[in-house]
Design a protein around this motif. Structure first.
Motif, PDB file in Angstrom:
ATOM      1  N   THR A  13       0.846  -1.189   0.000  1.00  9.14           N
ATOM      2  CA  THR A  13       0.000   0.000   0.000  1.00  9.14           C
ATOM      3  C   THR A  13       0.883   1.241   0.000  1.00  9.14           C
ATOM      4  O   THR A  13       2.006   1.202   0.488  1.00  9.14           O
ATOM      5  N   ALA A  26       8.161  -2.481  -3.221  1.00 13.44           N
ATOM      6  CA  ALA A  26       7.528  -3.330  -4.233  1.00 13.44           C
ATOM      7  C   ALA A  26       8.562  -3.816  -5.242  1.00 13.44           C
ATOM      8  O   ALA A  26       8.563  -5.000  -5.630  1.00 13.44           O
ATOM      9  N   ILE A  38      -0.901  -4.093  -5.506  1.00 16.61           N
ATOM     10  CA  ILE A  38      -0.804  -2.755  -4.917  1.00 16.61           C
ATOM     11  C   ILE A  38      -2.195  -2.160  -4.714  1.00 16.61           C
ATOM     12  O   ILE A  38      -3.156  -2.547  -5.371  1.00 16.61           O
ATOM     13  N   ALA A  52       3.313   2.440 -11.432  1.00 21.29           N
ATOM     14  CA  ALA A  52       3.591   1.010 -11.262  1.00 21.29           C
ATOM     15  C   ALA A  52       4.207   0.391 -12.513  1.00 21.29           C
ATOM     16  O   ALA A  52       4.911  -0.614 -12.425  1.00 21.29           O
ATOM     17  N   ALA A  62      -4.007  -1.252  -9.787  1.00 21.57           N
ATOM     18  CA  ALA A  62      -4.098  -0.945  -8.354  1.00 21.57           C
ATOM     19  C   ALA A  62      -5.527  -1.122  -7.854  1.00 21.57           C
ATOM     20  O   ALA A  62      -6.485  -0.768  -8.537  1.00 21.57           O
TER      21      ALA A  62
END
Length: 105
Positions: A13, A26, A38, A52, A62
């Protein structure tokens, strides 16, 4: 030879920029073999998904999560069951408060 997290699924998160702790955690998790999921602020999901894309490996879109919203919290469990039916092996909570003025338009 696999990494320390080979075969694990990790929830991260708090990705909001590619310089955030969450982004780097990540990336390291992926480098160590983890599948990463995520979450993101619901009204920033497009931005978070773009950021991302800079991770070493692709991640699913996400999951919208405003931790101050009971409905989002309740929906998270079902979304995780859908994306990771085998379960989550770990999670990193890296959400911090910041005024909207410093998060950009």
């Amino acid at each position: 030879m696999g990494g320390l997290l080979e075969g694990k699924t990790i929830l991260v998160t708090g990705i909001i920029t590619d310089s955030s702790i969450a982004f780097h955690a990540a990336a390291i998790a992926q480098e160590q073999g983890a599948r990463v999921l995520i979450t993101g602020i619901p009204d920033r999901l497009r931005l978070i998904d773009r950021i991302a894309k800079r991770l070493p490996q692709e991640v699913p879109p996400a999951i919208g999560l405003d931790v101050t919203n009971e409905e989002d919290l309740a929906a998270l469990t079902e979304k995780l069951r859908e994306l990771a039916p085998e379960g989550i092996d770990g999670a990193l909570h890296s959400i911090a408060f910041a005024p909207r003025s410093i998060m950009g338009p």
